[in-house]
Scaffold this motif. Structure first.
Motif, PDB file in Angstrom:
ATOM      1  N   LEU A 155       1.963   4.788  -2.655  1.00  0.00           N
ATOM      2  CA  LEU A 155       1.813   6.059  -2.251  1.00  0.00           C
ATOM      3  C   LEU A 155       3.006   6.664  -2.341  1.00  0.00           C
ATOM      4  O   LEU A 155       3.184   7.951  -2.720  1.00  0.00           O
ATOM      5  CB  LEU A 155       1.187   6.015  -0.805  1.00  0.00           C
ATOM      6  CG  LEU A 155      -0.234   5.618  -0.645  1.00  0.00           C
ATOM      7  CD1 LEU A 155      -0.684   5.910   0.732  1.00  0.00           C
ATOM      8  CD2 LEU A 155      -1.337   6.254  -1.424  1.00  0.00           C
TER       9      LEU A 155
ATOM     10  N   ARG B  12      -5.454   9.799  -8.050  1.00  0.00           N
ATOM     11  CA  ARG B  12      -5.034   9.470  -6.615  1.00  0.00           C
ATOM     12  C   ARG B  12      -6.363   8.759  -6.031  1.00  0.00           C
ATOM     13  O   ARG B  12      -5.994   7.848  -5.417  1.00  0.00           O
ATOM     14  CB  ARG B  12      -4.791  10.688  -5.855  1.00  0.00           C
ATOM     15  CG  ARG B  12      -4.820  10.599  -4.300  1.00  0.00           C
ATOM     16  CD  ARG B  12      -3.625   9.888  -4.160  1.00  0.00           C
ATOM     17  NE  ARG B  12      -3.317   9.910  -2.586  1.00  0.00           N
ATOM     18  CZ  ARG B  12      -2.464  10.929  -1.906  1.00  0.00           C
ATOM     19  NH1 ARG B  12      -1.983  12.032  -2.577  1.00  0.00           N
ATOM     20  NH2 ARG B  12      -2.562  10.908  -0.548  1.00  0.00           N
ATOM     21  N   ASP B  13      -7.418   9.080  -6.111  1.00  0.00           N
ATOM     22  CA  ASP B  13      -8.591   8.507  -5.583  1.00  0.00           C
ATOM     23  C   ASP B  13      -8.675   7.140  -5.901  1.00  0.00           C
ATOM     24  O   ASP B  13      -9.185   6.239  -5.143  1.00  0.00           O
ATOM     25  CB  ASP B  13      -9.904   9.310  -5.712  1.00  0.00           C
ATOM     26  CG  ASP B  13     -10.281   9.300  -7.167  1.00  0.00           C
ATOM     27  OD1 ASP B  13      -9.195   9.315  -7.985  1.00  0.00           O
ATOM     28  OD2 ASP B  13     -11.595   9.536  -7.558  1.00  0.00           O
TER      29      ASP B  13
ATOM     30  N   GLU C 243      -5.889   4.792  -4.577  1.00  0.00           N
ATOM     31  CA  GLU C 243      -5.861   4.494  -2.912  1.00  0.00           C
ATOM     32  C   GLU C 243      -7.110   3.480  -2.890  1.00  0.00           C
ATOM     33  O   GLU C 243      -6.980   2.661  -1.861  1.00  0.00           O
ATOM     34  CB  GLU C 243      -6.086   5.817  -2.299  1.00  0.00           C
ATOM     35  CG  GLU C 243      -4.870   6.655  -1.955  1.00  0.00           C
ATOM     36  CD  GLU C 243      -4.988   7.348  -0.601  1.00  0.00           C
ATOM     37  OE1 GLU C 243      -4.816   6.734   0.534  1.00  0.00           O
ATOM     38  OE2 GLU C 243      -5.134   8.507  -0.721  1.00  0.00           O
TER      39      GLU C 243
ATOM     40  N   THR D 205      -4.675   3.127   8.403  1.00  0.00           N
ATOM     41  CA  THR D 205      -5.023   4.359   8.644  1.00  0.00           C
ATOM     42  C   THR D 205      -3.902   5.141   9.049  1.00  0.00           C
ATOM     43  O   THR D 205      -3.658   6.229   8.643  1.00  0.00           O
ATOM     44  CB  THR D 205      -6.234   4.571   9.503  1.00  0.00           C
ATOM     45  OG1 THR D 205      -7.430   3.903   8.997  1.00  0.00           O
ATOM     46  CG2 THR D 205      -6.436   5.998   9.901  1.00  0.00           C
TER      47      THR D 205
ATOM     48  N   TYR E 260       0.797  -1.023  -0.212  1.00  0.00           N
ATOM     49  CA  TYR E 260      -0.169  -0.028  -0.045  1.00  0.00           C
ATOM     50  C   TYR E 260       0.855   1.287   0.089  1.00  0.00           C
ATOM     51  O   TYR E 260       0.564   2.173  -0.836  1.00  0.00           O
ATOM     52  CB  TYR E 260      -0.853  -0.089   1.263  1.00  0.00           C
ATOM     53  CG  TYR E 260      -1.763   1.262   1.443  1.00  0.00           C
ATOM     54  CD1 TYR E 260      -2.542   1.846   0.481  1.00  0.00           C
ATOM     55  CD2 TYR E 260      -1.846   2.051   2.547  1.00  0.00           C
ATOM     56  CE1 TYR E 260      -3.413   2.976   0.444  1.00  0.00           C
ATOM     57  CE2 TYR E 260      -2.550   3.083   2.902  1.00  0.00           C
ATOM     58  CZ  TYR E 260      -3.536   3.432   1.976  1.00  0.00           C
ATOM     59  OH  TYR E 260      -3.949   4.648   2.142  1.00  0.00           O
TER      60      TYR E 260
ATOM     61  N   LEU F  72     -10.320   6.126   4.321  1.00  0.00           N
ATOM     62  CA  LEU F  72      -9.957   7.457   3.353  1.00  0.00           C
ATOM     63  C   LEU F  72     -10.887   8.583   3.803  1.00  0.00           C
ATOM     64  O   LEU F  72     -10.990   9.662   3.200  1.00  0.00           O
ATOM     65  CB  LEU F  72     -10.419   6.949   1.967  1.00  0.00           C
ATOM     66  CG  LEU F  72      -9.643   6.033   1.331  1.00  0.00           C
ATOM     67  CD1 LEU F  72     -10.087   5.513   0.013  1.00  0.00           C
ATOM     68  CD2 LEU F  72      -8.030   6.559   1.297  1.00  0.00           C
TER      69      LEU F  72
ATOM     70  N   ARG G 241      -1.363   5.553   6.229  1.00  0.00           N
ATOM     71  CA  ARG G 241      -1.755   6.606   5.285  1.00  0.00           C
ATOM     72  C   ARG G 241      -1.374   7.879   5.872  1.00  0.00           C
ATOM     73  O   ARG G 241      -0.780   8.788   5.106  1.00  0.00           O
ATOM     74  CB  ARG G 241      -3.200   6.274   4.954  1.00  0.00           C
ATOM     75  CG  ARG G 241      -3.659   7.657   4.046  1.00  0.00           C
ATOM     76  CD  ARG G 241      -5.301   7.244   3.669  1.00  0.00           C
ATOM     77  NE  ARG G 241      -5.623   8.027   2.426  1.00  0.00           N
ATOM     78  CZ  ARG G 241      -6.223   9.302   2.583  1.00  0.00           C
ATOM     79  NH1 ARG G 241      -6.578   9.750   3.939  1.00  0.00           N
ATOM     80  NH2 ARG G 241      -6.553  10.286   1.699  1.00  0.00           N
TER      81      ARG G 241
ATOM     82  N   PRO H  22       2.294  11.471  -5.176  1.00  0.00           N
ATOM     83  CA  PRO H  22       2.831  10.212  -5.692  1.00  0.00           C
ATOM     84  C   PRO H  22       3.127  10.187  -6.740  1.00  0.00           C
ATOM     85  O   PRO H  22       2.655  10.706  -7.940  1.00  0.00           O
ATOM     86  CB  PRO H  22       1.423   9.439  -5.119  1.00  0.00           C
ATOM     87  CG  PRO H  22       0.730  10.391  -4.297  1.00  0.00           C
ATOM     88  CD  PRO H  22       1.107  11.560  -4.509  1.00  0.00           C
TER      89      PRO H  22
ATOM     90  N   ARG I 195       0.050   3.307  -9.144  1.00  0.00           N
ATOM     91  CA  ARG I 195       0.574   4.759  -8.683  1.00  0.00           C
ATOM     92  C   ARG I 195       0.106   5.539  -9.855  1.00  0.00           C
ATOM     93  O   ARG I 195       0.224   6.791  -9.726  1.00  0.00           O
ATOM     94  CB  ARG I 195       2.051   4.716  -8.477  1.00  0.00           C
ATOM     95  CG  ARG I 195       2.092   4.031  -7.093  1.00  0.00           C
ATOM     96  CD  ARG I 195       3.721   3.811  -6.934  1.00  0.00           C
ATOM     97  NE  ARG I 195       4.260   5.341  -6.684  1.00  0.00           N
ATOM     98  CZ  ARG I 195       5.539   5.548  -6.945  1.00  0.00           C
ATOM     99  NH1 ARG I 195       6.411   4.616  -7.258  1.00  0.00           N
ATOM    100  NH2 ARG I 195       5.956   6.683  -6.791  1.00  0.00           N
TER     101      ARG I 195
ATOM    102  N   LEU J  33      -5.632   0.042  -3.904  1.00  0.00           N
ATOM    103  CA  LEU J  33      -4.555  -0.552  -2.935  1.00  0.00           C
ATOM    104  C   LEU J  33      -5.347  -0.940  -1.684  1.00  0.00           C
ATOM    105  O   LEU J  33      -4.750  -2.027  -1.213  1.00  0.00           O
ATOM    106  CB  LEU J  33      -3.582   0.658  -2.604  1.00  0.00           C
ATOM    107  CG  LEU J  33      -2.901   0.971  -3.834  1.00  0.00           C
ATOM    108  CD1 LEU J  33      -1.846   2.580  -3.370  1.00  0.00           C
ATOM    109  CD2 LEU J  33      -1.803   0.106  -3.935  1.00  0.00           C
ATOM    110  N   LEU J  34      -6.259  -0.114  -1.198  1.00  0.00           N
ATOM    111  CA  LEU J  34      -6.864  -0.597   0.111  1.00  0.00           C
ATOM    112  C   LEU J  34      -7.750  -1.996  -0.224  1.00  0.00           C
ATOM    113  O   LEU J  34      -7.727  -2.716   0.693  1.00  0.00           O
ATOM    114  CB  LEU J  34      -7.659   0.357   0.523  1.00  0.00           C
ATOM    115  CG  LEU J  34      -7.047   1.771   1.327  1.00  0.00           C
ATOM    116  CD1 LEU J  34      -7.795   2.797   1.550  1.00  0.00           C
ATOM    117  CD2 LEU J  34      -6.094   1.279   2.427  1.00  0.00           C
TER     118      LEU J  34
END
Length: 210
Positions: A50, A143-144, A147, A86, A46, A166, A89, A103, A139, A150-151
């Motif tokens: 980032l 961005r949204d 993430e 969390t 993860y 998030l 992040r 990133p 990557r 990845l999560l």
């Protein structure tokens, strides 16, 4: 939609993780080492999505905070994965602010060619995300989307847990993850015949229970 299905590798160890965390909170150092072993690979993946090559340094900072605040954690194995994600992040965002960089986009057409050759299934595109090059491709997403993917796929969180990490609504995270996975499927060589399959097969990976 149907019940959310987490990645099989996550389902296999959540019970062991929850038990290890409970023992670690009672001071069992061996149990903490077990929890670290179970969580660290996905957490590092993860963070690589980032902050790239700085992931190990950021992970070290995150684990210092995890160790310090372990006694405050309440929950099971799945909850622990969300809690640690969390913290990681927050440390990653702090790192990026310090470096004043976003990133870094990665991946290229050659990266796609070098990935294991996928068949025309969305699931194999997901499996490819475990590779270093695939993380670089993640990557390169907005961005949204990055993430969320990845999560959901790397850390293995369900929709509500990813949304809590998030600070967004589950539906927004589900949409971001779906769009990101669809884009990755195309980049990984899953042809046009899979476009419809992404919607259908993503329902068990990304769908929310109603």
């Amino acid at each position: 939609m149907g019940q959310v299905r987490q990645p099989r590798r996550v389902q296999a160890y959540d019970g062991e993780l929850g038990a290890a965390v409970a023992r670690a909170q009672d001071g069992d150092e061996t149990a903490f080492a077990t929890a670290y072993r179970l969580v660290q690979p996905a957490l590092l993946g993860y963070l690589r999505g980032l902050v790239g090559d700085d992931a190990e340094d950021v992970a070290s900072d995150a684990w210092l905070e995890i160790t310090r605040d372990l006694g405050r954690f309440q929950g099971d194995g799945a909850g622990f994965r969300g809690w640690t994600a969390t913290i990681a992040r927050h440390r990653a965002l702090d790192h990026l602010r310090r470096q004043r960089v976003r990133p870094r986009p990665g991946g290229s057409e050659q990266d796609v060619l070098d990935l294991p050759s996928p068949h025309s299934t969305h699931e194999q595109a997901l499996e490819s995300l475990s590779t270093e090059r695939a993380l670089e491709l993640v990557r390169s997403l907005p961005r949204d989307q990055a993430e969320a993917v990845l999560l959901r796929v790397v850390v293995g969180l369900d929709g509500p847990a990813a949304a809590r990490v998030l600070g967004k609504r589950p539906g927004a995270v589900r949409t971001s993850a779906h769009r990101g996975l669809k884009r990755l499927a195309r980049r990984l060589g899953v042809g046009s015949e899979a476009d419809a399959g992404v919607t259908n097969e993503a329902s068990w990976t990304l769908g929310e229970s109603k």
